[in-house]
Design a protein around this motif. Structure first.
Motif, PDB file in Angstrom:
ATOM      1  N   GLN A  94      -9.747  -2.803  20.133  1.00  8.58           N
ATOM      2  CA  GLN A  94      -9.439  -3.051  18.535  1.00  8.58           C
ATOM      3  C   GLN A  94      -7.565  -2.735  18.364  1.00  8.58           C
ATOM      4  O   GLN A  94      -6.952  -1.756  18.682  1.00  8.58           O
ATOM      5  CB  GLN A  94      -9.994  -3.948  17.572  1.00  8.58           C
ATOM      6  CG  GLN A  94     -10.645  -4.786  17.775  1.00  8.58           C
ATOM      7  CD  GLN A  94     -11.875  -4.254  16.802  1.00  8.58           C
ATOM      8  OE1 GLN A  94     -11.341  -3.739  15.401  1.00  8.58           O
ATOM      9  NE2 GLN A  94     -12.726  -5.002  16.606  1.00  8.58           N
ATOM     10  N   LEU A  95      -6.504  -3.982  18.305  1.00  6.41           N
ATOM     11  CA  LEU A  95      -5.206  -3.236  18.313  1.00  6.41           C
ATOM     12  C   LEU A  95      -4.660  -4.450  17.154  1.00  6.41           C
ATOM     13  O   LEU A  95      -5.093  -5.538  16.615  1.00  6.41           O
ATOM     14  CB  LEU A  95      -4.504  -3.993  19.446  1.00  6.41           C
ATOM     15  CG  LEU A  95      -2.866  -4.016  18.933  1.00  6.41           C
ATOM     16  CD1 LEU A  95      -2.188  -2.098  19.292  1.00  6.41           C
ATOM     17  CD2 LEU A  95      -1.919  -4.719  19.891  1.00  6.41           C
ATOM     18  N   LYS A  96      -4.089  -3.406  16.751  1.00  4.43           N
ATOM     19  CA  LYS A  96      -3.684  -3.809  15.106  1.00  4.43           C
ATOM     20  C   LYS A  96      -2.349  -3.796  14.630  1.00  4.43           C
ATOM     21  O   LYS A  96      -1.086  -2.133  14.791  1.00  4.43           O
ATOM     22  CB  LYS A  96      -4.382  -3.279  13.663  1.00  4.43           C
ATOM     23  CG  LYS A  96      -3.792  -4.197  12.420  1.00  4.43           C
ATOM     24  CD  LYS A  96      -4.600  -3.062  10.899  1.00  4.43           C
ATOM     25  CE  LYS A  96      -4.167  -3.085  10.300  1.00  4.43           C
ATOM     26  NZ  LYS A  96      -4.925  -2.878   8.442  1.00  4.43           N
ATOM     27  N   LEU A  97      -1.379  -5.059  14.413  1.00  9.14           N
ATOM     28  CA  LEU A  97      -0.391  -4.829  13.898  1.00  9.14           C
ATOM     29  C   LEU A  97       0.122  -4.971  12.655  1.00  9.14           C
ATOM     30  O   LEU A  97      -0.185  -6.239  11.995  1.00  9.14           O
ATOM     31  CB  LEU A  97       0.342  -6.138  14.944  1.00  9.14           C
ATOM     32  CG  LEU A  97       2.700  -6.008  15.246  1.00  9.14           C
ATOM     33  CD1 LEU A  97       2.670  -4.634  15.774  1.00  9.14           C
ATOM     34  CD2 LEU A  97       2.522  -7.331  16.236  1.00  9.14           C
ATOM     35  N   SER A  98       1.022  -4.215  12.442  1.00  8.56           N
ATOM     36  CA  SER A  98       1.332  -4.680  10.855  1.00  8.56           C
ATOM     37  C   SER A  98       2.637  -4.231  10.561  1.00  8.56           C
ATOM     38  O   SER A  98       3.589  -3.437  11.632  1.00  8.56           O
ATOM     39  CB  SER A  98       0.377  -3.747   9.750  1.00  8.56           C
ATOM     40  OG  SER A  98       0.795  -2.626   9.893  1.00  8.56           O
ATOM     41  N   GLN A  99       3.830  -4.805   9.645  1.00 11.15           N
ATOM     42  CA  GLN A  99       5.093  -4.279   9.532  1.00 11.15           C
ATOM     43  C   GLN A  99       5.121  -4.449   7.932  1.00 11.15           C
ATOM     44  O   GLN A  99       4.401  -4.614   7.084  1.00 11.15           O
ATOM     45  CB  GLN A  99       6.137  -5.846   9.357  1.00 11.15           C
ATOM     46  CG  GLN A  99       6.120  -5.852  11.431  1.00 11.15           C
ATOM     47  CD  GLN A  99       7.082  -7.408  10.909  1.00 11.15           C
ATOM     48  OE1 GLN A  99       7.105  -8.186   9.727  1.00 11.15           O
ATOM     49  NE2 GLN A  99       7.738  -7.531  12.237  1.00 11.15           N
ATOM     50  N   HIS A 100       6.347  -2.451   7.537  1.00  8.90           N
ATOM     51  CA  HIS A 100       6.372  -2.664   6.580  1.00  8.90           C
ATOM     52  C   HIS A 100       7.631  -1.936   5.725  1.00  8.90           C
ATOM     53  O   HIS A 100       8.769  -1.563   7.074  1.00  8.90           O
ATOM     54  CB  HIS A 100       5.506  -0.707   6.479  1.00  8.90           C
ATOM     55  CG  HIS A 100       5.786   0.054   4.872  1.00  8.90           C
ATOM     56  ND1 HIS A 100       5.435  -0.392   4.202  1.00  8.90           N
ATOM     57  CD2 HIS A 100       5.992   0.620   4.817  1.00  8.90           C
ATOM     58  CE1 HIS A 100       4.921   0.094   2.898  1.00  8.90           C
ATOM     59  NE2 HIS A 100       6.097   0.693   3.604  1.00  8.90           N
ATOM     60  N   LEU A 101       8.173  -2.534   5.335  1.00  5.56           N
ATOM     61  CA  LEU A 101       9.387  -2.962   5.380  1.00  5.56           C
ATOM     62  C   LEU A 101       9.843  -1.668   3.507  1.00  5.56           C
ATOM     63  O   LEU A 101       9.303  -1.546   2.925  1.00  5.56           O
ATOM     64  CB  LEU A 101      10.289  -3.530   4.326  1.00  5.56           C
ATOM     65  CG  LEU A 101      11.299  -3.936   3.907  1.00  5.56           C
ATOM     66  CD1 LEU A 101      12.412  -3.400   4.845  1.00  5.56           C
ATOM     67  CD2 LEU A 101      12.107  -5.337   3.363  1.00  5.56           C
ATOM     68  N   ALA A 102      10.705  -0.579   4.161  1.00  9.38           N
ATOM     69  CA  ALA A 102      10.982   0.383   2.948  1.00  9.38           C
ATOM     70  C   ALA A 102      12.352   0.889   2.706  1.00  9.38           C
ATOM     71  O   ALA A 102      13.125   0.264   3.446  1.00  9.38           O
ATOM     72  CB  ALA A 102      10.065   1.632   3.266  1.00  9.38           C
ATOM     73  N   LEU A 103      12.274   0.487   0.840  1.00  9.61           N
ATOM     74  CA  LEU A 103      13.804   0.421   0.841  1.00  9.61           C
ATOM     75  C   LEU A 103      14.427   2.253   0.714  1.00  9.61           C
ATOM     76  O   LEU A 103      13.462   2.820  -0.013  1.00  9.61           O
ATOM     77  CB  LEU A 103      14.209  -0.045  -0.097  1.00  9.61           C
ATOM     78  CG  LEU A 103      15.484  -0.417  -0.887  1.00  9.61           C
ATOM     79  CD1 LEU A 103      16.226  -0.771  -0.016  1.00  9.61           C
ATOM     80  CD2 LEU A 103      16.084  -0.883  -2.601  1.00  9.61           C
ATOM     81  N   THR A 104      14.653   2.816   1.706  1.00  8.36           N
ATOM     82  CA  THR A 104      14.716   4.133   1.596  1.00  8.36           C
ATOM     83  C   THR A 104      16.217   4.669   0.863  1.00  8.36           C
ATOM     84  O   THR A 104      16.903   4.131   0.512  1.00  8.36           O
ATOM     85  CB  THR A 104      15.611   4.715   2.930  1.00  8.36           C
ATOM     86  OG1 THR A 104      16.645   4.247   2.832  1.00  8.36           O
ATOM     87  CG2 THR A 104      14.403   4.722   4.191  1.00  8.36           C
TER      88      THR A 104
END
Length: 76
Positions: A6-16
């Motif tokens: 199985q392949l799981k794709l996700s996005q995460h946005l971080a404010l450095t």
């Protein structure tokens, strides 16, 4: 036993911290608000308040050349 992949794709946005510093702070207006700076007209300048050196809308519109005239000048 059945094996699967199985392949799981996700996005995460971080404010450095660098990005946080690059965002300008909220302007400090002190006791006055930006509306106070505009005067009682609410930002709409009347003909008397406007600088006479600025061309009016009619003058700008009269100076605009149509596309047909511009292309005709280039062809000539």
């Amino acid at each position: 036993m059945k094996q699967t992949l199985q392949l799981k794709l996700s996005q995460h946005l971080a404010l450095t911290p660098q990005l946080q510093q690059s965002i300008p702070p909220e302007p400090n207006f002190g006791d006055s608000s930006p509306a106070d700076w505009l005067g009682e007209g609410g930002g709409s300048a009347s003909r008397d308040d406007r600088n006479d050196d600025e061309p009016s809308y009619a003058e700008i519109q009269a100076a605009v050349t149509s596309l047909r005239d511009h292309l005709g000048t280039q062809l000539a």
